[in-house]
Design a protein around this motif. Sequence first.
Motif, PDB file in Angstrom:
ATOM      1  N   GLU A 181       1.103   7.490   6.619  1.00 32.21           N
ATOM      2  CA  GLU A 181       1.226   6.691   6.252  1.00 32.21           C
ATOM      3  C   GLU A 181       3.065   6.244   5.713  1.00 32.21           C
ATOM      4  OE1 GLU A 181      -1.210   8.326   5.662  1.00 32.21           O
ATOM      5  OE2 GLU A 181      -3.285   6.903   5.203  1.00 32.21           O
ATOM      6  N   LEU A 233       4.543   5.571   8.910  1.00 32.81           N
ATOM      7  CA  LEU A 233       3.824   3.541   9.297  1.00 32.81           C
ATOM      8  C   LEU A 233       4.583   2.862   8.049  1.00 32.81           C
ATOM      9  CD1 LEU A 233       0.409   3.270   9.350  1.00 32.81           C
ATOM     10  CD2 LEU A 233       1.812   2.996  11.316  1.00 32.81           C
ATOM     11  N   VAL A 234       5.064   3.243   7.389  1.00 35.35           N
ATOM     12  CA  VAL A 234       6.275   2.367   6.086  1.00 35.35           C
ATOM     13  C   VAL A 234       7.270   2.410   6.405  1.00 35.35           C
ATOM     14  CG1 VAL A 234       7.919   3.298   3.937  1.00 35.35           C
ATOM     15  CG2 VAL A 234       4.862   3.079   4.306  1.00 35.35           C
ATOM     16  N   VAL A 285       8.397   2.964   9.819  1.00 33.14           N
ATOM     17  CA  VAL A 285       8.905   2.549  11.166  1.00 33.14           C
ATOM     18  C   VAL A 285       8.800   1.155  11.140  1.00 33.14           C
ATOM     19  CG1 VAL A 285       7.122   1.604  13.473  1.00 33.14           C
ATOM     20  CG2 VAL A 285       7.164   3.868  12.499  1.00 33.14           C
ATOM     21  N   PHE A 286       7.658   0.390   9.421  1.00 32.95           N
ATOM     22  CA  PHE A 286       7.754  -0.549  10.177  1.00 32.95           C
ATOM     23  C   PHE A 286       8.631  -1.561   8.984  1.00 32.95           C
ATOM     24  CE2 PHE A 286       2.672  -1.373   9.895  1.00 32.95           C
ATOM     25  CZ  PHE A 286       2.687  -1.690  11.135  1.00 32.95           C
ATOM     26  N   GLY A 287       9.212  -0.674   8.540  1.00 35.17           N
ATOM     27  CA  GLY A 287      10.542  -1.241   7.128  1.00 35.17           C
ATOM     28  C   GLY A 287      11.533  -1.095   8.297  1.00 35.17           C
ATOM     29  N   SER A 288      11.840  -0.351   9.327  1.00 36.51           N
ATOM     30  CA  SER A 288      12.947  -0.033  10.367  1.00 36.51           C
ATOM     31  C   SER A 288      12.742  -1.219  10.994  1.00 36.51           C
ATOM     32  CB  SER A 288      13.016   0.954  11.612  1.00 36.51           C
ATOM     33  OG  SER A 288      13.041   2.533  10.999  1.00 36.51           O
ATOM     34  N   VAL A 289      11.627  -1.696  11.522  1.00 37.62           N
ATOM     35  CA  VAL A 289      11.434  -3.016  12.455  1.00 37.62           C
ATOM     36  C   VAL A 289      11.652  -4.359  11.438  1.00 37.62           C
ATOM     37  CG1 VAL A 289       9.674  -4.486  13.797  1.00 37.62           C
ATOM     38  CG2 VAL A 289       9.497  -2.197  13.994  1.00 37.62           C
ATOM     39  N   PHE A 290      11.654  -4.419  10.451  1.00 38.40           N
ATOM     40  CA  PHE A 290      11.606  -5.256   9.639  1.00 38.40           C
ATOM     41  C   PHE A 290      13.582  -5.439   9.083  1.00 38.40           C
ATOM     42  CE2 PHE A 290      13.162  -6.115   5.313  1.00 38.40           C
ATOM     43  CZ  PHE A 290      13.204  -7.913   4.729  1.00 38.40           C
ATOM     44  N   SER A 342      14.494  -6.439  12.491  1.00 37.39           N
ATOM     45  CA  SER A 342      14.191  -8.091  12.804  1.00 37.39           C
ATOM     46  C   SER A 342      15.676  -9.130  11.608  1.00 37.39           C
ATOM     47  CB  SER A 342      13.087  -8.706  11.936  1.00 37.39           C
ATOM     48  OG  SER A 342      11.890  -8.167  13.064  1.00 37.39           O
TER      49      SER A 342
END
Length: 196
Positions: A12, A15-16, A18-23, A26
């Motif tokens: 988890e 995932l936090v 990875v999603f934070g980095s993608v955000f 972007s």
Amino acid sequence: MNFMNMEWFTKEAVLVLVFGSVFAFSLTYIFEYLIKHTDQLKKKTKRYLRLPIFYRLAGFFLISLVPVVLFGDTYFTFQKSGVLYFPDPVVCLVSFLLFLAGILLIVYCKNYRIVLEQNALLSEGVFRKHKRILWKEVESVRFEKSAFFISDGKNQIEVVTLLSGFEVFLSALEESVTPDLYEDAFQKYEHFLKKS
């Protein structure tokens, strides 16, 4: 939170991150596209010298860290206690300071520019007084501490060497001002380049 053990490093948590980095990437791409588009429209009539893009990217990165820090703190607190709490006030303060620093950096870099016109040099920025010096009225040109200082006796404009397109400024200075005014400054600039 004990960073010496690896309990916090779970699927988890990954995932936090990875999603934070993608955000973050972007958001950076979208805003940078808009800034470049605006710059291209303005460059059709005048030549702009700006701070390197890295500073704006740093501002976007600071802003994008805010949700990562807030959600990360909430997640780790939930993992530890099993109860969903709002982020710690200290974490909220740090997030606010990151957001504020990012906004100030973006606004400063977006609006700070040296504008080269055929007959004048302009200095523009949100946190600085707008100045305009006609090339024909330049009285002195000096170089100190990695910046050129152009003066007409009333106003003085500072042009730092790290601006993008700095070579264009040097060419404009050579073309628009008599050699006796800039020769000494150019020698000091060359000495500065050898030292750095």
